[in-house]
Design an enzyme around this catalytic site. Structure first.
Site, PDB file in Angstrom:
ATOM      1  N   SER A 136       0.816  -1.266   0.021  1.00 16.99           N
ATOM      2  CA  SER A 136       0.022  -0.078   0.055  1.00 16.99           C
ATOM      3  C   SER A 136       0.870   1.350  -0.032  1.00 16.99           C
ATOM      4  O   SER A 136       0.618   2.348   0.847  1.00 16.99           O
ATOM      5  CB  SER A 136      -0.907  -0.170   1.233  1.00 16.99           C
ATOM      6  OG  SER A 136      -0.312   0.104   2.366  1.00 16.99           O
TER       7      SER A 136
ATOM      8  N   GLY B 102       1.027   3.642  -2.165  1.00 23.87           N
ATOM      9  CA  GLY B 102       0.159   4.864  -2.556  1.00 23.87           C
ATOM     10  C   GLY B 102       0.972   5.821  -3.371  1.00 23.87           C
ATOM     11  O   GLY B 102       0.898   6.956  -3.028  1.00 23.87           O
TER      12      GLY B 102
ATOM     13  N   CYS C 203      -4.287   2.183 -10.010  1.00 27.53           N
ATOM     14  CA  CYS C 203      -3.621   2.040  -8.761  1.00 27.53           C
ATOM     15  C   CYS C 203      -4.592   2.024  -7.750  1.00 27.53           C
ATOM     16  O   CYS C 203      -5.311   2.577  -7.797  1.00 27.53           O
ATOM     17  CB  CYS C 203      -2.721   3.104  -8.642  1.00 27.53           C
ATOM     18  SG  CYS C 203      -1.957   2.824  -7.008  1.00 27.53           S
TER      19      CYS C 203
END
Ligand SMILES: Cc1cc2nc3c(=O)[nH]c(=O)nc-3n(C[C@H](O)[C@H](O)[C@H](O)COP(=O)(O)OP(=O)(O)OC[C@H]3O[C@@H](n4cnc5c(N)ncnc54)[C@H](O)[C@@H]3O)c2cc1C
Ligand SMILES: Cc1cc2nc3c(=O)[nH]c(=O)nc-3n(C[C@H](O)[C@H](O)[C@H](O)COP(=O)(O)O)c2cc1C
Ligand code: FES
Lengths: 303, 258
Positions: free
Chosen positions: A70, A72, A129
């Site tokens: 994760s 990001g 994503c």
């Protein structure tokens, strides 16, 4: 000897093995271990218009035969990409793919314009994503929004455009067709599959972001099936990825329909994985008597 | 090349406390490049991700590396089954280690449990000028006391239950130590809350302090951004910084302990 060269949307690469976006940075760290010039190409870490800090940690969780991340989209932004990282890569003989992401249509357009004005070989548009709150994957999950973002980016992008697809959809073939219709020169798949792990003692998710994207061997058969499905629906080249760890995996995914392969999570187990895949694939292709490795693409004979 | 992948033969294995193992490995390439406070990323064959383990000792001349680890989960459990003569696939040495002052300076080191191993190479450097304060659950869990003393270091062992040494936290022992002694530098590795308190004490006494951070990792070399932790920037903001590459050791004032 088999010719290992492949061509994606008119861009020639010395072999079909590319390191996947986000797993290999800009190549500097792995270049400490081997010359990254041995690779066919590199897909750089996803670049947004401005710098992004990404999600808080922990950002990594292990899973059976795979991992969740994760991160990001932490990245230094398009200006640093163009001015700092790209010049380093351009001193090396390697095909450079800029991977771009955004939160809004405007951001996608602007970052596409900036990186494609710079000296990159191809642009990979990440509309998949799972780790950012707005934008990201939401652009990649309906045919309408895929058509919109791809056609808008297509207008300002001066380089061949690869559209990277999310597996978190019901019909990936239809999404790929939408990308093709909107002007994509190639598609790449799969990005990560959303997942979650929980620490049963603390009753907390392991990832601070609660959820993350699954990659590694666990996703491989899903990726092969999706590459196959997309191969049947579009006429543009497919870059296949998702759990490729060995040359056998790479050959299998090419037979399903991939013209080139990206390698991500496998690097974390074995930093030399892409190099071993190139060597193994070459040996296999010549053992099979192929004059070109491209003969593998789509060569599965379905029952 | 700053780091390499090396297949290292396990030449000596010892269970130094219940569930805590010391491995001595033949690792000439990694040992020749190692500095205090660096780590290796250990391939645990059945699993996808390598496990980061600090380098608890290294001898470049002999080509030897020492790892001390505690069985915490599946990967370390697998590591513990390895027998002498078998090989372990290591990636290292990784990260930025502890900055060293002149060995004539006085250093105090605070280790929490399995955070103690990376402090050992520092003991070798500072010798008699090193003081090690290490904390454990109880007497049976105490590790590496004699190893530190063999380098000439003074040791203060703390236990939660008072079964040996000082009954209390390492940070209480440190508070006493800083009142009575003069130190040039503080080094610490262990639980975040402990390191936060150590950093505060060092700051109050105006002593430089270096902390070794932990975060879950994937690549271990700086490429994937999986291991980022929050750090403070010079302009008063914060940044997400790679523990594997910019760390694991940070100047305490740079870290945002939250
Ligand atoms: C720089 C650094 C140095 C370290 N040095 C040592 C050492 O010298 N001795 C020692 O015993 N331990 C050390 N650790 C902690 C060690 O990495 C973990 O205990 C170990 O990864 C646990 O793996 P597991 O498979 O047994 O646990 P599992 O819980 O089964 O592991 C699952 C996943 O989580 C990760 N993970 C779990 N706990 C931690 C943790 N505390 N830190 C980082 N990743 C974790 C694992 O690597 C793995 O990817 C260090 C950690 C870091 C970051
Ligand atoms: C740590 C990590 C970071 C990633 N970051 C990106 C990214 O920035 N952009 C992107 O398009 N894909 C990103 N991905 C997805 C990979 O490029 C790839 O699509 C996916 O991991 C599946 O391939 P693999 O199983 O070989 O890893 C990331 C994957 C990982 C593991
Ligand atoms: S673990 Fe990949 S950047 Fe640190």
């Amino acid at each position: 000897m088999t010719d290992m060269k492949v061509s994606i949307a008119g861009v020639e690469m010395k072999n079909p093995i590319i390191t996947a976006s986000g797993a290999f940075g800009y190549g500097m760290e792995y270049n400490e271990m081997y010359p990254i010039e041995k690779l066919g190409g590199i897909s750089c870490k996803g670049t947004t218009l401005h710098e992004r800090q990404g999600n808080p940690g922990p950002r990594i969780a292990e899973t059976p035969a795979g991992m969740l991340n994760s991160v990001g989209l932490q990245n230094p932004g398009s200006e640093a990409f163009v001015n700092t990282y790209l010049p380093w890569l351009r001193q090396r003989d390697i095909t450079v793919i800029a991977n771009i992401a955004g939160h809004s249509l405007d951001e996608y357009r602007e970052v596409a314009r900036r990186v494609s004005d710079a000296n990159v070989d191809l642009v990979e548009l990440n509309i998949s994503c799972p780790n950012v709150k707005e934008g990201g994957m939401s652009f990649g999950t309906s045919c309408e929004s895929v058509e919109t973002v791809v056609s808008e980016v297509r207008k300002v992008c001066n380089r061949p455009l690869i559209v990277k697809l999310t597996p978190n959809v019901t019909d990936i073939g239809a999404i790929a067709q939408a990308a093709e219709a909107a002007g994509a020169d190639a598609v790449s798949l799969i990005n990560t599959i959303t997942g979650m792990r929980i620490d049963i003692r603390t009753r907390r998710p392991i990832l601070k972001n609660n959820i993350g994207g699954l990659s590694g061997p666990a996703v491989f058969p899903v990726a092969v099936r999706m590459v196959r499905e997309v191969y049947k629906k579009v006429n543009i080249p497919i870059i296949g990825m998702g759990g490729v760890s060995t040359w056998e995996d790479a050959a299998e995914m090419m037979m399903a329909g991939a013209a080139a392969i990206q390698v991500g999570a496998a690097l974390f187990r074995d930093p030399y994985a892409p190099i071993k895949i190139i060597e193994g694939l070459e040996a296999f292709a010549s053992e099979q008597g192929l004059s070109s490795v491209t003969e593998l693409t789509g060569s599965v004979q379905e029952w | 090349m700053r780091y390499v992948q090396e297949h290292c033969t396990l030449i000596y294995k010892e269970e130094i406390a219940k569930g805590v193992f010391s491995f001595t490995l033949k690792a000439p390439q990694i040992a020749s490049k190692t500095q205090c406070g660096q780590f290796v990323n250990v391939l645990c064959d059945p699993f996808q991700l390598r496990r980061p383990i600090s380098i608890g000792g290294f001898d470049a001349q002999a080509g030897i590396l020492r790892l001390v680890f505690e069985v915490r989960g599946k990967g370390t459990e697998w590591m513990a089954t390895l027998e002498e003569g078998q090989a372990l696939d290591l990636l290292g040495p990784l990260g930025h280690g502890f900055p060293l002052l002149d060995s004539g300076k006085k250093a105090v080191m605070i280790g929490g449990g399995i955070g103690t191993p990376p402090l050992l190479p520092l003991c070798r450097h500072y010798g008699r000028n090193a003081t090690v304060i290490s904390g454990f659950r109880s007497a049976s869990a105490v590790i590496l006391k004699e190893d530190a003393e063999a380098f000439g270091a003074r040791t203060i062992v703390c236990t939660d239950d008072g079964s040996t040494g000082f009954h209390g936290f390492t940070t209480q022992a440190l508070e006493e130590e800083l009142k009575n002694g003069t130190y040039d530098v503080v080094y610490t590795c262990g639980p975040k809350i402990m390191m936060k308190k150590v950093a505060e004490l060092a700051k109050a006494h105006n002593i430089r302090c270096f902390v070794s951070m932990e975060e879950r990792m994937a690549c271990g070399v700086g490429a994937c951004l999986g291991c980022a932790c929050k750090t403070k920037t010079e302009d008063g903001g914060t940044a997400m910084t790679r523990v594997c590459m910019n760390g694991p050791v940070f100047e305490a004032s740079e870290v945002d302990f939250e």
